[in-house]
Enzyme design. Structure first.
Site, PDB file in Angstrom:
ATOM      1  N   LYS A 141       0.836  -1.207   0.000  1.00  0.00           N
ATOM      2  CA  LYS A 141       0.000   0.000   0.000  1.00  0.00           C
ATOM      3  C   LYS A 141       0.865   1.250   0.000  1.00  0.00           C
ATOM      4  O   LYS A 141       0.579   2.225  -0.688  1.00  0.00           O
ATOM      5  CB  LYS A 141      -0.914   0.021   1.233  1.00  0.00           C
ATOM      6  CG  LYS A 141      -2.118  -0.876   1.089  1.00  0.00           C
ATOM      7  CD  LYS A 141      -2.842  -1.052   2.406  1.00  0.00           C
ATOM      8  CE  LYS A 141      -3.713  -2.298   2.334  1.00  0.00           C
ATOM      9  NZ  LYS A 141      -4.085  -2.800   3.675  1.00  0.00           N
ATOM     10  N   GLN A 185      -5.154  -1.842   9.637  1.00  0.00           N
ATOM     11  CA  GLN A 185      -4.956  -3.140   9.001  1.00  0.00           C
ATOM     12  C   GLN A 185      -5.611  -4.245   9.832  1.00  0.00           C
ATOM     13  O   GLN A 185      -5.373  -4.340  11.038  1.00  0.00           O
ATOM     14  CB  GLN A 185      -3.446  -3.404   8.850  1.00  0.00           C
ATOM     15  CG  GLN A 185      -3.082  -4.680   8.147  1.00  0.00           C
ATOM     16  CD  GLN A 185      -3.367  -4.639   6.652  1.00  0.00           C
ATOM     17  OE1 GLN A 185      -3.390  -3.588   6.032  1.00  0.00           O
ATOM     18  NE2 GLN A 185      -3.598  -5.799   6.074  1.00  0.00           N
ATOM     19  N   ASP A 208     -11.598   2.872   4.275  1.00  0.00           N
ATOM     20  CA  ASP A 208     -11.923   1.453   4.186  1.00  0.00           C
ATOM     21  C   ASP A 208     -13.436   1.227   4.130  1.00  0.00           C
ATOM     22  O   ASP A 208     -13.887   0.139   3.762  1.00  0.00           O
ATOM     23  CB  ASP A 208     -11.382   0.724   5.427  1.00  0.00           C
ATOM     24  CG  ASP A 208     -10.245  -0.230   5.104  1.00  0.00           C
ATOM     25  OD1 ASP A 208     -10.079  -0.574   3.924  1.00  0.00           O
ATOM     26  OD2 ASP A 208      -9.538  -0.625   6.050  1.00  0.00           O
TER      27      ASP A 208
END
Ligand code: GUE
Length: 381
Positions: A141, A185, A208
């Protein structure tokens, strides 16, 4: 012709062994949206530039049929010869290629924004513990951010961090004007309450799309989430860019995780598909799957979906990324999807490969969401 229209039932009453947690395969999920206004805001730049030449029509056909919709009515010649040469072969949906196009589009927008108002979008990633796979994703990422000109911020916290410590870092990023997106994460270490942590991300920076308010809006007609989870959004974007008609089709989502299956089903429904969700307690999942024009599988079981589960001409989006032992591979394993690719390619009209399908799209959507966030916060059109 391609698909034999008789489907064998045989050997495929395998049990579904879904993992309900968000580990491993579930491991790939981020958001995107579907309602037209949201889509326009987030993605208008791709939609304009992409002019699909062909529509893969799914539906009541016995056999896969590819219909060209180019204005001249002439298919691109390379495609036609490929189609003729490999009758029994589905079109491969190239997620890697589409993800690259999206990253290029994001990069262009990022530099436009920087030039116009001097703002560079920023993405913060919080990684707790040292799972090897998570560390790899975070590294990827970071690299993807750098490539498109998004500034990345990292917080790496030890495995034994407390929930309070994690939330303290989130608050820091919530209050940092250089940060426009925050990604925690997953999975988190088991002693940390995932809900409390995800609730702490301010919804304006929830790239997200996992905040309950964003998911709630996604589920409601007439409401717009600020962000849609990246992996499901990537699945829908692939269908759009390959000209797959969703409206009025039967779709089956296999798996009901919060990060992929559930939001994917909501997105398909917003696109006017009729959606069934098949999960670990579904009896005879293959019976549902066999009815579907569009299949999105997000389970995390290697090769679970057999050829006999697939309706001829269906379009398959395979979200699973499952390692299987392979002594011939330098890593000692290779990655396969939830769908038995070798069988499916003979029956479906289009399919995503693993790797190179949904995975790269997840990261592209994250970058796109981060750009959208920065634009919204700075009121940059
Ligand atoms: N909050 C959160 N958001 C996430 O989006 C999230 C997460 N947590 N936790 C972990 C999973 C995993 N994930 C992947 C992204 C890209 C690939 C990807 O690009 N895969 C390559 C394969 C790479 C290889 O060869 O190893 C491909 O499919 O082609 C995979 C997995 C995002 N995740």
């Amino acid at each position: 012709m391609a698909a034999s229209s008789s489907i064998t039932t045989s050997s495929t009453t395998s049990k579904l062994l879904f993992t309900s947690s968000s580990t491993s395969t579930a491991a790939r999920l981020l958001p995107f949206t579907t309602t037209s206004s949201f889509k326009c805001r987030a993605f208008h730049f791709h939609r304009h530039r992409f002019n699909p030449l062909l529509h893969v029509h799914v539906g009541p056909f016995k056999n896969p049929r590819i219909v060209f919709t180019h204005s001249t009515n002439r298919p691109p010649s390379s495609f036609v010869s490929a189609a003729l040469a490999t009758e029994a072969s589905a079109k491969v949906i190239d997620g890697k290629k589409v993800a690259k196009e999206i990253r290029d589009e994001v990069a262009a927008e990022v530099s436009k924004m920087k030039e116009a108002i001097g703002v560079v979008p920023g993405l913060a990633v919080i990684l707790v513990g040292d799972r090897k796979d998570s560390a790899t994703y975070v590294r990827n990422k970071k690299k993807a951010c750098e490539d498109v000109g998004i500034k990345s911020f990292d917080a790496r916290l030890p495995e034994d961090s407390t929930e309070e410590e994690v939330i303290k870092h989130i608050s820091g990023f919530n209050n940092d004007p250089a940060v426009h997106g925050i990604l925690v994460q997953l999975p988190l270490p088991s002693h940390i309450n995932e809900q409390n942590v995800l609730n702490a991300v301010c919804i304006e920076k929830d790239v997200d799309g996992f905040h309950p308010l964003n998911i709630g809006r996604l589920a409601m007609r007439g409401r717009e989430p600020l962000f849609v989870p990246c992996t499901p959004k990537g699945c829908i974007e692939l269908l759009h860019r390959y000209g797959v008609v969703i409206k009025g089709k039967r779709a089956v989502v296999i798996g009901r995780s919060n990060i992929v299956g559930m939001p994917a089903a909501l997105l398909l429904q917003r696109e006017d598909a009729t959606v069934s969700v098949v999960h670990s307690r579904t009896k005879n999942p293959e019976e549902f799957t066999r009815e579907a024009d569009i299949i999105i599988s997000a389970v995390g079981q290697a090769n679970m979906v057999k050829g006999s589960w697939i309706k001829p001409g269906a379009v398959i989006i395979d979200v699973g990324i499952n390692p299987v032992e392979d002594s011939k591979s330098p890593r000692g394993y290779r990655l396969v999807g939830d769908v038995c690719y070798d069988e499916a390619i003979k029956i479906a009209s289009a399919i995503t490969p693993v790797p190179g399908g949904v995975g790269p799209m997840t990261i592209a959507m994250l970058l796109s969401n981060t750009l959208t966030s920065a634009k919204r916060i700075h009121n940059f059109k």
